[in-house]
Design an enzyme around this catalytic site. Structure first.
Site, PDB file in Angstrom:
ATOM      1  N   SER A  95       0.959  -1.052  -0.140  1.00  0.00           N
ATOM      2  CA  SER A  95      -0.007  -0.263   0.059  1.00  0.00           C
ATOM      3  C   SER A  95       0.920   1.533  -0.047  1.00  0.00           C
ATOM      4  O   SER A  95       1.899   1.417  -0.867  1.00  0.00           O
ATOM      5  CB  SER A  95      -0.959  -0.047   1.170  1.00  0.00           C
ATOM      6  N   ASP A 217      -9.959  -4.086  -5.881  1.00  0.00           N
ATOM      7  CA  ASP A 217      -9.217  -3.386  -4.702  1.00  0.00           C
ATOM      8  C   ASP A 217     -10.037  -1.905  -4.620  1.00  0.00           C
ATOM      9  O   ASP A 217      -9.688  -1.148  -5.498  1.00  0.00           O
ATOM     10  CB  ASP A 217      -7.886  -3.269  -5.199  1.00  0.00           C
ATOM     11  N   HIS A 245      -7.591  -5.373  -0.530  1.00  0.00           N
ATOM     12  CA  HIS A 245      -6.256  -4.464  -0.580  1.00  0.00           C
ATOM     13  C   HIS A 245      -5.086  -5.292  -0.073  1.00  0.00           C
ATOM     14  O   HIS A 245      -3.976  -4.538   0.146  1.00  0.00           O
ATOM     15  CB  HIS A 245      -6.567  -3.302   0.199  1.00  0.00           C
TER      16      HIS A 245
END
Length: 267
Positions: A95, A217, A245
């Site tokens: 991320s 996502d 995610h």
């Protein structure tokens, strides 16, 4: 300063193997990597750490000014590398940490040989022809909700971020991780994350790079993966058959195999 204690550094795996530095995302800690750790540790030296303000890192080292910029998190990663004298490192960032890896590699290119970007997003807010997945109003609302009631926000948003509604235990795990984070520190990290714009930094990447995206996502839609791939010449884009995610939790085998295939190439 004892960096290993400050960042709760743990090292496992093959002592003489190539190095993987695994960096967690917002609201998480190194425990998010546990389902891929066994597979990675067979052939790699795996270094895990928690950013200050997350997990079991030393909260007394928190500095709001430092961690109001992604550079502060990159500095944590670099100081771990310096303390352990790590070189030829594959930085695996989940991320927002994918962008932290970009910054770290630009600051200390002598230490990093590859980047793995897991569900990356250089900018979360739509702008012009760029689609990040959120409008500016969306992000303002998200941050206002988080800042007014962090625990309530965590309980509502973590399952959405995780996806996989048919596997509620995954959403509960991410909720627990979010709720274990100090709310004041989480608010700073959230603003740093969701208001960041690292698109220009992608041009600085010169090492081989793997971009891992998921088929679905809500935080980093596939348009973002395509953008990152196009912005980094020679990068490899792999779409995991995974939802949500956090593919290291929802699809750990596929995630580990993709990292091993890329990081072990040519070694």
């Amino acid at each position: 300063m004892d960096i290993r204690r400050r960042n709760n550094v743990t090292v496992s795996g093959c002592a003489v193997g190539p190095v993987l530095l695994l960096a967690h995302g917002f609201g998480c800690d190194q425990n998010m990597w546990r389902l891929v750790l066994h597979a990675l540790a067979k052939d790699f030296r795996v270094v895990l750490f928690d950013y200050v303000g997350s997990g079991r890192a030393d909260a007394s080292a928190w500095d709001q000014q430092r961690y109001s910029s992604l550079d502060g998190y990159a500095q944590d990663a670099l100081e771990v590398c310096e303390d352990l004298d790590l070189r030829d490192v594959t930085f695996v960032g989940h991320s927002v940490s994918a962008m932290v890896g970009v910054l770290a590699a630009a600051k200390a290119p002598q230490r990093f040989s590859r980047l793995v970007m897991v569900a990356p997003s250089p900018r979360y807010i739509d702008e012009g022809g760029y689609r990040g997945g959120f409008s500016a109003d969306d992000i303002d609302e998200l941050l206002e909700s988080l800042e007014s009631n962090y625990l309530g926000w965590s309980a509502a948003m973590a399952p959405v971020i995780m996806g996989n509604a048919d596997r509620p235990e995954l959403g509960k795990e991410l909720t627990t991780s979010f709720c274990a984070t100090d709310p004041d520190m989480a608010r700073v990290f959230a603003r740093t994350t969701f208001l960041s714009d690292s698109r220009a930094d992608l041009k600085t990447v010169t090492v081989p790079t793997l971009v891992l995206e998921c088929t679905q996502d809500v935080i980093a839609p596939r348009e973002v993966g395509a953008y990152v791939h196009a912005a980094i010449p020679g990068s490899r884009l792999v779409t995991l058959e995974a939802t949500g995610h956090c593919p290291q939790l929802s699809a750990p085998q596929a995630t580990a195999e993709a990292i091993i295939d890329f990081a072990g190439a040519g070694r």
